[in-house]
Design an enzyme around this catalytic site. Structure first.
Site, PDB file in Angstrom:
ATOM      1  N   ALA A 158       0.811  -1.273   0.029  1.00  0.00           N
ATOM      2  CA  ALA A 158      -0.043  -0.113   0.129  1.00  0.00           C
ATOM      3  C   ALA A 158       0.883   1.231  -0.001  1.00  0.00           C
ATOM      4  O   ALA A 158       1.972   0.978   0.468  1.00  0.00           O
ATOM      5  CB  ALA A 158      -0.945   0.010   1.260  1.00  0.00           C
ATOM      6  N   GLY A 162       0.531  -5.097   0.732  1.00  0.00           N
ATOM      7  CA  GLY A 162      -0.612  -5.248  -0.182  1.00  0.00           C
ATOM      8  C   GLY A 162      -0.231  -5.838  -1.387  1.00  0.00           C
ATOM      9  O   GLY A 162      -1.060  -6.551  -2.157  1.00  0.00           O
ATOM     10  N   GLU A 165      -0.293  -9.355  -1.013  1.00  0.00           N
ATOM     11  CA  GLU A 165      -1.758 -10.003  -0.810  1.00  0.00           C
ATOM     12  C   GLU A 165      -2.253  -9.848  -2.142  1.00  0.00           C
ATOM     13  O   GLU A 165      -3.358 -10.715  -2.384  1.00  0.00           O
ATOM     14  CB  GLU A 165      -2.500  -8.853   0.305  1.00  0.00           C
ATOM     15  CG  GLU A 165      -2.102  -9.229   1.524  1.00  0.00           C
ATOM     16  CD  GLU A 165      -2.375  -7.979   2.474  1.00  0.00           C
ATOM     17  OE1 GLU A 165      -2.100  -6.910   2.169  1.00  0.00           O
ATOM     18  OE2 GLU A 165      -3.026  -8.512   3.663  1.00  0.00           O
ATOM     19  N   GLU A 170       4.511  -5.019   7.257  1.00  0.00           N
ATOM     20  CA  GLU A 170       3.538  -4.050   7.934  1.00  0.00           C
ATOM     21  C   GLU A 170       3.925  -3.860   9.385  1.00  0.00           C
ATOM     22  O   GLU A 170       3.864  -2.815   9.865  1.00  0.00           O
ATOM     23  CB  GLU A 170       1.990  -4.631   7.628  1.00  0.00           C
ATOM     24  CG  GLU A 170       1.333  -4.356   6.549  1.00  0.00           C
ATOM     25  CD  GLU A 170       1.521  -5.672   5.747  1.00  0.00           C
ATOM     26  OE1 GLU A 170       2.249  -6.543   5.921  1.00  0.00           O
ATOM     27  OE2 GLU A 170       0.810  -5.958   4.562  1.00  0.00           O
TER      28      GLU A 170
HETATM   29  C1  HXC Z   1       5.067   4.527  -0.933  1.00  0.00           C
HETATM   30  C2  HXC Z   1       7.041   3.514  -1.710  1.00  0.00           C
HETATM   31  C3  HXC Z   1       6.699   2.272  -0.947  1.00  0.00           C
HETATM   32  C4  HXC Z   1       5.493   2.023  -0.535  1.00  0.00           C
HETATM   33  C5  HXC Z   1       8.593   2.080  -1.995  1.00  0.00           C
HETATM   34  N1  HXC Z   1       8.356   3.487  -2.095  1.00  0.00           N
HETATM   35  N2  HXC Z   1       7.748   1.364  -1.359  1.00  0.00           N
HETATM   36  N3  HXC Z   1       6.420   4.671  -1.496  1.00  0.00           N
HETATM   37  N4  HXC Z   1       4.564   3.366  -0.539  1.00  0.00           N
HETATM   38  N5  HXC Z   1       4.918   0.828   0.123  1.00  0.00           N
HETATM   39  C6  HXC Z   1       9.038   4.416  -2.879  1.00  0.00           C
HETATM   40  C7  HXC Z   1      10.377   4.703  -1.866  1.00  0.00           C
HETATM   41  O1  HXC Z   1       9.808   5.920  -1.131  1.00  0.00           O
HETATM   42  C8  HXC Z   1      11.183   5.515  -3.031  1.00  0.00           C
HETATM   43  O2  HXC Z   1      10.463   6.610  -3.422  1.00  0.00           O
HETATM   44  C9  HXC Z   1      10.873   4.772  -4.176  1.00  0.00           C
HETATM   45  O3  HXC Z   1       9.910   3.968  -3.961  1.00  0.00           O
HETATM   46  C10 HXC Z   1      12.117   3.535  -4.330  1.00  0.00           C
HETATM   47  O4  HXC Z   1      12.090   2.891  -3.061  1.00  0.00           O
HETATM   48  P1  HXC Z   1      13.374   2.443  -2.287  1.00  0.00           P
HETATM   49  O5  HXC Z   1      13.309   2.323  -0.891  1.00  0.00           O
HETATM   50  O6  HXC Z   1      14.458   3.760  -2.456  1.00  0.00           O
HETATM   51  O7  HXC Z   1      14.108   1.381  -2.753  1.00  0.00           O
HETATM   52  P2  HXC Z   1      14.824   0.288  -2.170  1.00  0.00           P
HETATM   53  O8  HXC Z   1      15.905   0.957  -1.417  1.00  0.00           O
HETATM   54  O9  HXC Z   1      15.412  -0.511  -3.074  1.00  0.00           O
HETATM   55  O10 HXC Z   1      14.120  -0.641  -1.074  1.00  0.00           O
HETATM   56  C11 HXC Z   1      13.084  -1.247  -1.738  1.00  0.00           C
HETATM   57  C12 HXC Z   1      11.813  -1.621  -0.469  1.00  0.00           C
HETATM   58  C13 HXC Z   1      11.821  -0.251   0.277  1.00  0.00           C
HETATM   59  C14 HXC Z   1      12.902  -2.497   0.527  1.00  0.00           C
HETATM   60  C15 HXC Z   1      10.914  -2.430  -1.115  1.00  0.00           C
HETATM   61  O11 HXC Z   1      11.233   0.719  -0.620  1.00  0.00           O
HETATM   62  C16 HXC Z   1      10.498  -0.606   1.368  1.00  0.00           C
HETATM   63  O12 HXC Z   1      10.906  -1.257   2.324  1.00  0.00           O
HETATM   64  N6  HXC Z   1       9.354  -0.124   1.064  1.00  0.00           N
HETATM   65  C17 HXC Z   1       8.138  -0.380   1.980  1.00  0.00           C
HETATM   66  C18 HXC Z   1       7.637  -1.660   1.797  1.00  0.00           C
HETATM   67  C19 HXC Z   1       6.486  -2.013   2.946  1.00  0.00           C
HETATM   68  O13 HXC Z   1       6.682  -1.412   4.210  1.00  0.00           O
HETATM   69  N7  HXC Z   1       5.351  -2.236   2.253  1.00  0.00           N
HETATM   70  C20 HXC Z   1       4.052  -2.448   3.224  1.00  0.00           C
HETATM   71  C21 HXC Z   1       3.407  -1.174   3.155  1.00  0.00           C
HETATM   72  S1  HXC Z   1       1.872  -1.329   4.269  1.00  0.00           S
HETATM   73  P3  HXC Z   1      11.392   8.276  -3.268  1.00  0.00           P
HETATM   74  O14 HXC Z   1      10.371   9.023  -3.790  1.00  0.00           O
HETATM   75  O15 HXC Z   1      11.795   8.200  -1.968  1.00  0.00           O
HETATM   76  O16 HXC Z   1      12.612   7.798  -4.274  1.00  0.00           O
HETATM   77  C22 HXC Z   1       0.751  -2.232   3.370  1.00  0.00           C
HETATM   78  C23 HXC Z   1      -0.660  -2.678   4.150  1.00  0.00           C
HETATM   79  C24 HXC Z   1      -1.193  -1.842   4.877  1.00  0.00           C
HETATM   80  O17 HXC Z   1       0.873  -2.785   2.146  1.00  0.00           O
HETATM   81  C25 HXC Z   1      -2.459  -2.340   5.523  1.00  0.00           C
HETATM   82  C26 HXC Z   1      -3.180  -1.153   6.178  1.00  0.00           C
HETATM   83  C27 HXC Z   1      -4.130  -1.538   7.323  1.00  0.00           C
END
Ligand code: HXC
Length: 221
Positions: free
Chosen positions: A66, A109, A112, A132
């Protein structure tokens, strides 16, 4: 219909490809993308010429979850009132087979969404995970149910409580994905499988999908 966050392509073989297309943010699933995905899938599901739908991202990411930046400022009540998970329910109702062609990150997500599909084909670079917990929330779109059903409770607990990513190899060994292929040909392989299914009698295909999914909802005594 034209979209900004996804690309839709229909092939003569009866296969449609839906490509998540926010590459700069690793295909983070914001509300616009989820809305467009729902609309496209509903339209393809109602299109008689389409038999099988492949959902994919790009080589670096299927979807990194997400959109955290969109979600961060919102409170629980706002999120509840937005009822964003209704969109996910619409995807679950698609009657035609959905194949997820996953390369790179399939997190939160994104994982999922892949699990919501009927078959997952993974590239050897795919990395799955429910991270998450690390940001103080829990998988919100079925991960807490799908993962234990698909790979067993103990593994699902470990992965969801630690947020650890797991590889395509692990996902294959645990039965989450049906095939691992080299990254260069993951989409090609998914399309090959989709074409084979698209050549089968369509009503039987849809009924078989429904019947298999029923196995996850009920037990026949
Ligand atoms: C928004 C995201 C994102 C996300 C990555 N980006 N994941 N933006 N939402 N989920 C963006 C980063 O901010 C960055 O933008 C660009 O994508 C590239 O990511 P980097 O982090 O620079 O890449 P890297 O170093 O290769 O790392 C990759 C990664 C990391 C390990 C996937 O990005 C990461 O940990 N992302 C978050 C993953 C996460 O937590 N997902 C779960 C979300 S919660 P900029 O503009 O900074 O360059 C969910 C459920 C919620 O899904 C349920 C609610 C109830």
């Amino acid at each position: 219909m034209s979209y900004e966050t996804i690309l839709v392509e229909r092939k003569d073989s009866g296969v449609a490809i839906v490509r998540l297309n926010r590459p700069k943010v690793l295909n983070a699933l914001n509300r616009q993308l989820m809305g467009e995905l729902r609309d496209a899938l509903e339209q393809l599901d109602n299109d008689e010429a389409v038999k099988v739908i492949v959902i994919t991202g790009n080589e670096r990411a299927f979807a990194a979850g997400a959109d955290i930046k969109e979600m961060a400022p919102k409170g629980a009540i706002e999120m509840y009132l937005e009822d964003q998970f209704r969109t996910w329910d619409a995807i679950r109702r698609v009657r035609k087979p959905l194949i997820a062609a996953v390369s790179g990150y399939a997190l939160g997500g994104g994982a999922e969404l892949a699990m919501m599909c009927d078959i997952i084909i993974a590239s050897d670079t795919a990395q799955f995970g429910q991270p998450e917990i690390k940001i103080g929330v829990i998988p919100g779109a079925g991960g807490t149910q799908w993962l234990p059903r698909l790979i067993g409770k103990s593994r699902a607990m470990e992965l969801i409580l630690t947020g650890r990513m797991f590889s395509a190899k692990e996902a294959y060994e645990w039965g989450l994905v049906s095939k691992i292929v080299p990254a260069e040909i993951y989409l090609e392989e998914a399309l090959k499988m989709a074409e084979e299914i698209a050549s089968m009698p369509p009503v039987a295909v849809q009924l078989a999908k429904e019947a298999i999914n029923y196995a996850y909802q009920s037990f026949i005594m």
